[in-house]
Enzyme design. Structure first.
Site, PDB file in Angstrom:
ATOM      1  N   HIS A   1      -7.935  -5.418  -0.280  1.00  0.00           N
ATOM      2  CA  HIS A   1      -6.725  -4.675   0.082  1.00  0.00           C
ATOM      3  C   HIS A   1      -5.922  -5.447   1.133  1.00  0.00           C
ATOM      4  O   HIS A   1      -5.963  -5.142   2.320  1.00  0.00           O
ATOM      5  CB  HIS A   1      -7.125  -3.294   0.613  1.00  0.00           C
ATOM      6  CG  HIS A   1      -5.973  -2.333   0.705  1.00  0.00           C
ATOM      7  ND1 HIS A   1      -5.320  -1.847  -0.396  1.00  0.00           N
ATOM      8  CD2 HIS A   1      -5.368  -1.752   1.780  1.00  0.00           C
ATOM      9  CE1 HIS A   1      -4.365  -1.011  -0.019  1.00  0.00           C
ATOM     10  NE2 HIS A   1      -4.374  -0.949   1.305  1.00  0.00           N
TER      11      HIS A   1
ATOM     12  N   SER B   1       0.838  -1.207   0.000  1.00  0.00           N
ATOM     13  CA  SER B   1       0.000   0.000   0.000  1.00  0.00           C
ATOM     14  C   SER B   1       0.873   1.258   0.000  1.00  0.00           C
ATOM     15  O   SER B   1       1.636   1.476  -0.942  1.00  0.00           O
ATOM     16  CB  SER B   1      -0.963  -0.041   1.187  1.00  0.00           C
ATOM     17  OG  SER B   1      -1.997   0.905   1.025  1.00  0.00           O
TER      18      SER B   1
ATOM     19  N   ASP C   1     -10.159  -4.670  -4.733  1.00  0.00           N
ATOM     20  CA  ASP C   1      -9.608  -3.705  -3.778  1.00  0.00           C
ATOM     21  C   ASP C   1     -10.347  -2.378  -3.927  1.00  0.00           C
ATOM     22  O   ASP C   1     -10.327  -1.755  -4.990  1.00  0.00           O
ATOM     23  CB  ASP C   1      -8.116  -3.517  -4.036  1.00  0.00           C
ATOM     24  CG  ASP C   1      -7.407  -2.759  -2.913  1.00  0.00           C
ATOM     25  OD1 ASP C   1      -8.058  -1.968  -2.225  1.00  0.00           O
ATOM     26  OD2 ASP C   1      -6.194  -2.970  -2.752  1.00  0.00           O
TER      27      ASP C   1
END
Length: 284
Positions: A218, A133, A191
């Site tokens: 995610h 991320s 996601d």
């Protein structure tokens, strides 16, 4: 491949003719990877989340986890500052971070870059970077900065999970040149925090790319379905690393042999010169 397999010995004649020791290179059997967590995580939490992944790849790679600093927006920038949170940088005026934010600042980025550069130097050597991320976004930026020689970090490969292109204006120049190191890009088709198109956009800035899509959201996937992809990727990176070290070892041995030959030639020239001088003295 073992340490003995990777070693290259000079011919016995060279060893006998020289009292110099050959330079030694330390060859490890695993690549080492510096890992950068996501927004509001820390190194320990990220390490725990990657337990299965690390187990899959432990034969080929060692992973080192560090934590981001606590970042807050400058007082003059935030009308109502939020409590400090672990973040590699903040891209909103209130001191928070949102991956989809465009055109914002990058509060704390230079501090975090110095932190990662210090870890790369003091906890290394490392061969690769891994990020999730915001950490994957950071890895992408570091790769771009390394390409332009604007950081002391020199990754040989990278793994980027749920990554994206930074929307902060000061980061735009990091994506100007295509990046050629091998990379594995991982993202979820469902996601909702970092949509797959954002991760695909980051991957487009790299030339030597492998894509691993999964059906989830995610998170960093580590199931039997992804296991072989991870193993293959790190097997290849380890093979490249060991081949590079073998080449270095071979070059070092060749240098020692050349130096020994030079010493022998010098001795022959000196002896010939002395003999010539002796002949001249006799003629006088």
């Amino acid at each position: 491949m073992t340490n003995n397999d990777a070693a290259v010995e000079a011919p016995s004649s060279s060893r006998a003719s020289s009292s110099k020791q050959q330079p030694k290179l330390e060859i490890t059997e695993r690549v080492r990877v510096l890992c950068l967590h996501g927004y509001r995580q820390d190194g320990d939490a990220f390490k725990n989340k990657l337990g299965s992944f690390r187990k899959f790849t432990s034969k080929y790679a060692e992973f080192v986890f560090i934590s981001a600093p606590h970042i807050a927006a400058p007082l003059e920038s935030a009308a109502e500052p939020v409590p400090q949170q672990r973040s590699w940088w903040a891209n909103k005026d209130d001191g928070t971070f949102k991956g989809t934010n465009k055109g914002g600042p990058a509060f704390g980025f230079q501090e975090s870059l110095r932190l990662v550069e210090a870890a790369w130097k003091t906890q290394g050597p490392f061969q690769g970077l891994l990020g999730f991320s915001q950490g994957a976004c950071f890895v992408g930026l570091i790769c771009g900065l390394a390409k332009k020689k604007l950081t002391s970090i020199r990754p040989e490969f990278a793994v980027l999970s749920s990554g994206f292109v930074s929307g902060s204006l000061v980061h735009m120049s990091a994506y100007e040149e295509p990046i050629s190191i091998p990379t594995l890009h991982i993202y979820g088709l469902t996601d909702e925090i970092i949509p797959k198109d954002m991760s695909a956009s980051l991957a487009s800035h790299f030339k030597n790319v492998e894509i691993l899509e999964h059906s989830g959201g995610h998170y960093f996937p580590a199931t039997a379905q992804q296991k072989q992809t991870y193993i293959n990727f790190f097997q290849d990176r380890l093979q490249e690393y060991l081949e590079h070290l073998e080449l270095q070892q071979s070059s070092s041995v060749s240098f020692v042999e050349s130096d020994d030959d030079g010493d022998a030639n010098d001795a022959e020239v000196a002896a010939a010169t002395a003999a010539a001088g002796s002949d001249l003295d006799d003629s006088d």
